[in-house]
Design a protein around this motif. Structure first.
Motif, short mmCIF file in Angstrom:
data_model
loop_
_atom_site.label_atom_id
_atom_site.label_comp_id
_atom_site.label_asym_id
_atom_site.label_seq_id
_atom_site.Cartn_x
_atom_site.Cartn_y
_atom_site.Cartn_z
N GLN B 132 62.97 34.67 105.75
CA GLN B 132 62.09 33.82 106.54
C GLN B 132 61.49 32.69 105.72
O GLN B 132 61.22 31.63 106.23
N GLU B 133 61.24 32.95 104.45
CA GLU B 133 60.60 31.93 103.64
C GLU B 133 61.52 31.36 102.58
O GLU B 133 61.12 30.53 101.77
N ASP B 134 62.77 31.87 102.56
CA ASP B 134 63.78 31.36 101.63
C ASP B 134 63.33 31.34 100.18
O ASP B 134 63.66 30.42 99.43
N LEU B 135 62.57 32.33 99.79
CA LEU B 135 62.12 32.38 98.39
C LEU B 135 63.24 32.92 97.50
O LEU B 135 64.07 33.71 97.95
N SER B 136 63.24 32.49 96.25
CA SER B 136 64.21 33.02 95.29
C SER B 136 63.74 34.40 94.84
O SER B 136 62.58 34.78 95.06
N ASN B 137 64.65 35.13 94.19
CA ASN B 137 64.27 36.46 93.69
C ASN B 137 63.03 36.37 92.82
O ASN B 137 62.15 37.22 92.86
N GLU B 138 63.00 35.33 92.01
CA GLU B 138 61.89 35.16 91.08
C GLU B 138 60.57 34.95 91.83
O GLU B 138 59.55 35.54 91.50
N GLN B 139 60.62 34.10 92.84
CA GLN B 139 59.41 33.83 93.62
C GLN B 139 58.94 35.08 94.36
O GLN B 139 57.74 35.34 94.46
N ILE B 140 59.92 35.84 94.87
CA ILE B 140 59.56 37.07 95.59
C ILE B 140 58.89 38.05 94.62
O ILE B 140 57.88 38.67 94.94
N ALA B 141 59.47 38.15 93.44
CA ALA B 141 58.93 39.05 92.42
C ALA B 141 57.47 38.68 92.12
O ALA B 141 56.59 39.53 92.07
N GLU B 142 57.25 37.39 91.97
CA GLU B 142 55.92 36.87 91.66
C GLU B 142 54.94 37.22 92.78
O GLU B 142 53.87 37.75 92.57
N ARG B 143 55.38 36.93 94.01
CA ARG B 143 54.52 37.12 95.17
C ARG B 143 54.14 38.58 95.39
O ARG B 143 53.01 38.91 95.71
N LEU B 144 55.11 39.48 95.18
CA LEU B 144 54.84 40.90 95.47
C LEU B 144 54.39 41.67 94.25
O LEU B 144 54.05 42.85 94.34
N GLY B 145 54.44 41.00 93.08
CA GLY B 145 54.02 41.70 91.87
C GLY B 145 54.99 42.79 91.45
O GLY B 145 54.59 43.85 90.98
N VAL B 146 56.27 42.54 91.65
CA VAL B 146 57.27 43.49 91.18
C VAL B 146 58.26 42.73 90.28
O VAL B 146 58.20 41.51 90.20
N THR B 147 59.13 43.43 89.61
CA THR B 147 60.08 42.76 88.72
C THR B 147 61.26 42.20 89.51
O THR B 147 61.52 42.61 90.65
N ARG B 148 61.98 41.27 88.86
CA ARG B 148 63.14 40.67 89.53
C ARG B 148 64.22 41.70 89.85
O ARG B 148 64.87 41.64 90.87
N ARG B 149 64.38 42.64 88.90
CA ARG B 149 65.36 43.70 89.16
C ARG B 149 65.02 44.47 90.42
O ARG B 149 65.89 44.85 91.19
N MET B 150 63.74 44.73 90.61
CA MET B 150 63.34 45.49 91.79
C MET B 150 63.61 44.69 93.05
O MET B 150 64.00 45.25 94.07
N VAL B 151 63.41 43.38 92.99
CA VAL B 151 63.70 42.55 94.15
C VAL B 151 65.17 42.66 94.50
O VAL B 151 65.55 42.91 95.65
N LYS B 152 66.00 42.51 93.50
CA LYS B 152 67.45 42.57 93.73
C LYS B 152 67.84 43.93 94.29
O LYS B 152 68.61 44.04 95.25
N ARG B 153 67.27 44.95 93.69
CA ARG B 153 67.55 46.31 94.10
C ARG B 153 67.17 46.54 95.57
O ARG B 153 67.93 47.12 96.34
N HIS B 154 65.99 46.08 95.94
CA HIS B 154 65.55 46.29 97.32
C HIS B 154 66.34 45.45 98.30
O HIS B 154 66.54 45.84 99.45
N LEU B 155 66.80 44.28 97.87
CA LEU B 155 67.68 43.49 98.74
C LEU B 155 68.96 44.27 99.02
O LEU B 155 69.40 44.38 100.17
N GLU B 156 69.54 44.81 97.96
CA GLU B 156 70.79 45.57 98.11
C GLU B 156 70.60 46.74 99.05
O GLU B 156 71.39 46.96 99.97
N ILE B 157 69.53 47.49 98.81
CA ILE B 157 69.27 48.67 99.64
C ILE B 157 69.05 48.24 101.09
O ILE B 157 69.59 48.83 102.02
N GLY B 158 68.27 47.17 101.27
CA GLY B 158 67.99 46.68 102.61
C GLY B 158 69.26 46.27 103.34
O GLY B 158 69.50 46.73 104.47
#
Lengths: 382, 171
Positions: B132-158
């Motif tokens: 919805q907001e077209d954020l990069s993995n890095e921006q998402i990590a920043e916004r949610l306070g999680v690491t980039r790996r976790m963002v990637k991981r949750h994208l895959e799982i999702g």
């Protein structure tokens, strides 16, 4: 659990999901694009799965889909919930929860050191459920998404013990969204309050992906060492005489739990990405002992590979012994210092034994219990 | 479209509109017409093999989508030639949906909505910020306070779980 494994997964659905997450993440390096092109060209099923996911991805951009969901609300849920990540976490069964409720009055049970794998496995499982007095509450939290309304436990502060037996690995998603990945034969006790997130590494090794929360620092205690982080990724490994801290992303500070005011060494050392520090009691904390690490090698355990680069044979044996019930022993001091270089499967000590047997100057004995003794041949001892 | 035209299309921005049409087509057929999707994948796969590897590597995802969109376009043209007066023929490209197709879209959306709600909250948050907001993995990590790996991981799982749910609900 490693995402690199999903890219190469034999299940095209998982692989397609991993490729989508990667190809969608902005500027993709050429080697990844080449690997993706190869994957696509391997099978029409890969093409089909990728196209399906393109459709899922497109559907997700539909504004209506997220009606009534906000990032803020989701963040609140993340903070209130202990949640299981896909199939990677085993959930405690309800019947064992009932037993734990009945047994809670008896206090914390001791962990018997059973020899058989099955027995240890069960004991740890049970211990994991029984260990902390508030475990019932947090275990209910685990089941939250599947079974129970949110309001039941949102006010609790999760505290629990997680353990792996020999050869087992598991991932745990923590209350704050952080992830702890336990390596073989490891035990960690977690205690989260409104002011701190604390993990006691009692045994073994764990990788922590720490969710950012400036108000609640994340601390790992390993023996007399304390590791503190805010939002980062690092592993802590506890051996009998030392603790090893390796940082993959962000920064952490490392120091002793008790600071001796007269000591000349600094109370805390900061570690940055790709750095490692070994802390041993009695050894001075010194920035010059910080080593640079190869991240891929350091995380090889997640794919159950053991990577040895010029390591002594006795250390190699100790490494295999962490993963296997059948132990390798090295007889003779001369043999202990022999250098080993190679990559092995952690669960397959036999392949390592035949590797070393192939040198021709050692003999290998197997005891009745399956343990392996490596000794130098008399001719080679000269 | 010939291969050289295809290249031209990829170099320019022609691609965007085609892609939209393609994924709308795919979205409508998620699960319902599995055999049609299979045929499309087969044909796209064969054409991908004909593309020079270095070309494919330049932007593999765009190539795949473009090739699949071309296959679709050709199917439409062929259908038009066979049935010159059908309603399908009068709609120039698969840009407009029939009543049936609109119903399909509504059902798919409901299924998606339900599947989405069943994901862990962190997973939902990552998917929301990406789509919805077209954020990069890095921006998402920043916004949610999680690491980039976790963002990637949750994208895959999702992604994997949504895809699984949809096929399970449909069949």
């Amino acid at each position: 659990m490693d995402s690199a494994n999903w890219l190469n997964s034999a299940d095209p659905r998982r692989a397609a999901a991993a490729w989508h997450a990667l190809m969608d993440s902005g500027l993709v390096p050429e080697e990844d694009r080449a690997a993706f092109a190869d994957w696509l060209s391997r099978s029409p099923t890969h093409v089909e799965e990728y196209l399906r996911l393109s459709a899922v991805r497109e559907q997700l951009s539909d504004r209506d889909l997220f009606k009534g969901i906000s990032v803020e609300e989701l963040q609140r849920q993340i903070g209130a919930n202990v949640d299981a990540l896909g199939n990677s976490v085993e959930l405690p069964k309800l019947e064992s929860l009932e037993k734990s409720a009945a047994l809670r009055e008896n206090g914390m049970p001791r962990l018997p050191r059973a020899r058989s794998f099955q027995a240890r496995h069960l004991t740890y499982r049970r211990a994991m459920v029984l260990a902390a007095s508030v475990v019932l509450v947090s275990a209910l939290g685990w089941l939250s998404l599947r079974e129970l309304p949110l309001s039941w436990f949102s006010a609790t502060s999760p505290s629990a013990t997680y353990a792996t037996t020999v050869g087992e690995q598991r991932s745990i998603v923590l209350a704050d969204g952080s992830i702890a990945e336990l390596n073989t034969r490891s035990r960690v006790h977690l205690h989260f309050t409104s002011t701190a997130r604390e993990a006691m590494l009692n045994e073994g090794e764990a990788l922590f992906h720490v969710a950012k929360d400036a108000k609640r620092p994340f601390r790992v205690y390993s023996g007399s060492t304390i590791v503190q982080a805010i939002g980062t990724e690092f592993t802590v490994r506890r051996d009998v005489n030392q603790t090893t801290v390796t940082v993959f992303e962000g920064r952490v500070s490392v120091g002793p739990t008790q600071v001796n005011s007269g000591a000349a060494s600094p109370a805390r050392i900061e570690l940055a990405s790709d750095q490692r520090l070994v802390i041993a009691p009695g050894k001075r904390l010194n920035t010059s002992s910080i080593e640079h690490v190869n991240t891929a090698t350091a995380l090889a355990w997640k794919s159950r590979r053991l990577v040895f680069d010029d390591l002594r044979l006795d250390a190699v044996a100790a490494e295999f012994n962490r993963y296997n019930i059948r132990q390798i022993r090295v007889a003779g001091t001369q043999l202990e210092t022999r250098s080993i270089t190679g990559v092995f499967n952690a669960n397959d000590p036999d392949s390592f034994v035949s590797f070393i047997e192939g040198r021709g100057d050692v003999s290998v004995e197997r005891s009745a219990g399956g343990d392996i003794v490596i000794r130098a041949r008399p001719a080679a001892e000269n | 479209m010939t291969d050289s035209l295809l290249k031209a299309a990829l170099v320019g921005d022609l691609f965007d509109g085609q892609y939209k049409r393609l994924v709308r087509f795919l979205a409508r057929r998620l699960g319902w017409h599995a055999s049609e999707l299979e045929d499309l994948a087969q044909e796209a796969f064969l054409r991908l093999l004909r593309i020079e590897r270095t070309e494919l590597i330049r932007n593999p995802q765009a190539y795949l989508h473009q090739v699949a969109a071309n296959v679709l376009l050709e199917w439409r043209l062929r259908a038009r030639q066979q049935r010159p007066h059908s309603s399908e023929a009068t709609g120039s490209l698969p840009a407009e949906e029939s009543v049936e197709e609109l119903a399909d879209i509504a059902v798919t959306r409901r299924l998606m909505q339900r599947a989405l709600r069943e994901l862990p909250p962190l997973c939902q948050a990552v998917l929301l910020l990406r789509s919805q907001e077209d954020l990069s993995n890095e921006q998402i990590a920043e916004r949610l306070g999680v690491t980039r790996r976790m963002v990637k991981r949750h994208l895959e799982i999702g992604y994997a779980q949504l895809r699984d749910r949809l096929s399970r609900l449909n069949t």
